[in-house]
Scaffold this motif. Structure first.
Motif, PDB file in Angstrom:
ATOM      1  N   THR A  90       0.937  -1.081  -0.122  1.00 44.36           N
ATOM      2  CA  THR A  90       0.040  -0.010  -0.008  1.00 44.36           C
ATOM      3  C   THR A  90       0.841   1.366  -0.007  1.00 44.36           C
ATOM      4  O   THR A  90       0.600   2.319  -0.621  1.00 44.36           O
ATOM      5  CB  THR A  90      -0.977   0.202   1.164  1.00 44.36           C
ATOM      6  OG1 THR A  90      -1.629  -1.152   1.196  1.00 44.36           O
ATOM      7  CG2 THR A  90      -1.969   1.170   1.194  1.00 44.36           C
ATOM      8  N   SER A 140       1.099   4.382  -2.710  1.00 43.88           N
ATOM      9  CA  SER A 140       1.035   5.830  -2.634  1.00 43.88           C
ATOM     10  C   SER A 140       2.209   6.452  -2.784  1.00 43.88           C
ATOM     11  O   SER A 140       2.083   7.687  -3.657  1.00 43.88           O
ATOM     12  CB  SER A 140       0.754   6.222  -0.970  1.00 43.88           C
ATOM     13  OG  SER A 140       1.860   5.821  -0.458  1.00 43.88           O
ATOM     14  N   ASP A 185       2.085   7.010  -6.890  1.00 40.25           N
ATOM     15  CA  ASP A 185       1.168   7.828  -7.027  1.00 40.25           C
ATOM     16  C   ASP A 185       1.482   9.287  -6.995  1.00 40.25           C
ATOM     17  O   ASP A 185       1.024  10.278  -7.619  1.00 40.25           O
ATOM     18  CB  ASP A 185      -0.280   7.908  -6.289  1.00 40.25           C
ATOM     19  CG  ASP A 185      -1.007   6.709  -6.575  1.00 40.25           C
ATOM     20  OD1 ASP A 185      -0.914   5.977  -7.832  1.00 40.25           O
ATOM     21  OD2 ASP A 185      -1.796   6.184  -5.751  1.00 40.25           O
TER      22      ASP A 185
END
Length: 606
Positions: A443, A447, A450
């Protein structure tokens, strides 16, 4: 380095060869060529310098046939010219040969057999094909006998594929140290340096062993050992598809592979977990690791950097001293070994020549080994005692990204599961839920991925115009700094180095000038304050500093904040922005991200 493809029994030979060579571009090359011949006796030899696109432009409609060989060359003996490009032709035009590797005794062979034979180029490969012709024309040998003889007399690393234009039905194949496979088709067969080159034609492949002679025709594969005894060997299935090898909507493989890292983390959890979501490692591997008295990690380049992270994990969770060594040094400068050593080899391709020369020596010493690789059935995997797979999917870009993080994750899994079997570390290992923590890492990776726009701006600010750059950190941040600098230098050509932040004052700070980019990594509880002091040191000398700090250690002026993950797994996320910085710096400088100059993905010669 270099790539071989071959086809026998297919009407679309030219197209298959070109497609195969394009799949092998990742290996690095500076020239390419193909030879195609038809049953009617029409021969076509086409070679070019530079990219395969240059070769394709030279191919005319007339070039066709049902048997052929192709090659991408990485210049070793002789400059990258058409004369030195493969395939090489015998003086009488009868034999065509492609070769990967380095022939160590080609000068001696040349003096022995070719005193009166002029050569067109400067390569060791041309010497071999001319000698084969001499064996047939002057010594009265048939092609198979001549091929056997040259293989017996050749010293060095090689993968050879020979066509006799008087036959046009057989490719003669042999290998030593250099990878080569035979692909099994329906009324046709293929050869290739890597299965991905021919996965569009077949997923069934036969592995070849060093010293074997192989005759490949459209309906049979004959393998014989050095005593000329026939060998029967089953094919194995390569679990790979055309979709795995494509870029999809991505402009470059490297960006695709950076983006795939969260999925790789989740896949590794699945691959190494049982039905109760508990991590598992083969019992034989656990026993071998936990019974040794010292672990030696042997690797090259990016894998060597991953090894340093693994050293900390293994020492912490398995409580066994661990050393990290460069393959190219270890084989020829072997240290005094422990009484019960265990060796771990890290290699994305499983074909790394420097690592294999070490493994060969260890096998002679009957010492146990584990290879952690992305390539099932690769040479290192076949020859090591044990194998753990990275399950990362094909990595095409020369600059490794997902293989690096996969290696660290697999080392973490190995350390965690081994630690749970050790009384000294059992409690500590059991309190660390690696399945959960790797899920958090995935995860966190997403992030950071991104944040591409932010990283792109940082690259423009810090790296677009600079000649030099430095990464600094302490502990694991230092290990990641070495990898970050390697990524930057190998594709953007910026002179980049990764330094231990605490060592700056012992000499390195002399390199800091006004405006020198210094990128700092801060993820370590024990040393984050010390690294802040080192940042102040370089700033006072005029450095242009960029700070990547983990949540909990960040300050308002920091350029990038890393999501918080378990302290032992921080390298898995701190490397993500470093990979993206290298990617964007390269784009901004106008270079090819996937194919940096002078470099190859798979280094198959020492």
């Amino acid at each position: 380095m270099c790539g071989i493809v071959g086809v026998v029994g297919k009407q679309q030979t030219k197209e298959i060869l070109i497609q195969g060579l394009e799949k092998l571009e990742y290996r690095g090359y500076d020239s390419a060529g193909i030879f195609v011949t038809s049953p009617e006796g029409e021969n076509y030899l086409v070679k070019s310098v530079g990219r395969i696109d240059n070769l394709k432009k030279k191919l005319t409609k007339e070039v066709s046939g049902t048997i052929g060989i192709g090659h991408t060359r990485w210049a070793t003996h002789g400059k990258p010219t058409e004369e030195n490009a493969h395939p090489h032709t015998s003086r009488d035009g009868r034999f065509m040969l492609v070769h990967n590797g380095v022939i160590e005794n080609f000068e001696e062979l040349k003096a022995m057999y070719l005193e009166d034979v002029p050569l067109k180029g400067e390569t060791d490969t041309e010497v071999l094909v001319q000698i084969i012709s001499v064996f047939v024309a002057k010594h009265g040998l048939d092609t198979l006998e001549a091929f056997r003889k040259i293989v017996r007399e050749t010293k060095g690393s090689y993968a050879l594929a020979l066509i006799d234009t008087n036959e046009r039905e057989t490719i003669y194949v042999a290998k030593n140290k250099s990878p080569l496979l035979v692909g099994v088709g329906d009324d046709f067969n293929v050869i290739c340096s890597d299965a991905m080159a021919m996965i569009s034609q077949t997923n069934q492949f036969v592995e070849l062993m060093d010293g074997e002679i192989v005759l490949v025709s459209k309906d049979k594969i004959i393998i014989e050992d050095q005593a000329q005894q026939r060998i029967e060997r089953d094919s194995f299935t390569v679990e790979m598809s055309e979709n795995d090898l494509g870029k999809g909507t991505y402009p470059y493989y490297m960006l695709k592979e950076i983006d795939e890292q969260p999925a790789v983390m989740r896949n590794l959890i699945q691959q190494y977990s049982d039905a109760q979501s508990r991590l598992t490692v083969e019992e034989d591997i656990l026993k071998a690791v936990t019974e040794c008295d010292r672990i030696y990690i042997v690797a090259c380049g990016t894998s060597w950097h991953a090894g340093w992270i693994g050293k900390k994990l293994l020492e912490k969770y398995v409580n066994i001293p661990t050393e990290v060594h460069l393959s190219s040094e270890f084989g020829y400068n072997m240290p005094l070994l422990a009484k019960k050593p265990f060796f771990i080899f890290l290699s994305q391709s499983g074909e790394t020549a420097d690592s294999r020369q070490v493994l060969v020596k260890l096998n002679e010493m009957k010492l146990p080994s584990l290879v952690i690789t992305n390539a099932k059935g690769s040479t290192l995997s076949r020859e090591a005692t044990y194998t753990m797979l990275l399950h990362a999917g094909p990595e095409i870009a020369v600059a490794s990204t997902k293989a690096y993080t996969a290696q660290i994750a697999v080392l973490a899994i190995l350390a965690k599961v081994c630690g749970e079997t050790q009384a000294a570390t059992k409690v500590q290992a059991q309190t660390f839920d690696l399945v959960h923590e790797l899920g958090l890492v995935a995860t966190a990776m997403e992030s950071l991925i991104d944040e591409k726009d932010q990283v792109e701006k940082l690259a423009e600010d810090y790296l677009k115009e600079t000649r030099n750059a430095f990464y600094i950190g302490r502990g694991q941040d230092y290990y990641v700094s070495m990898e970050a600098a390697l990524k930057l230098k190998e594709i953007s050509y910026i002179q980049a180095e990764g330094f231990a932040a605490g060592e700056l004052k012992h000499g390195t700070i002399a390199l800091i000038e006004e405006g020198t980019p210094v990128i700092s990594m801060i993820t370590d509880t024990a040393t984050h304050a010390h690294t802040r002091g080192n940042i102040k040191e370089v700033e006072s000398r005029g450095a242009h500093t960029c700070v990547m700090a983990m949540e909990g250690f960040e300050r308002p002026q920091d350029q990038l904040i890393l999501p918080k993950v378990h302290e032992d797994l921080t390298p898995l996320i701190s490397v993500i922005p470093a990979q993206l910085l290298a990617y964007f710096a390269t784009l901004q400088r106008g270079y090819d991200v996937d194919k940096p100059r002078n470099l190859a993905k798979s280094v198959t010669v020492e």
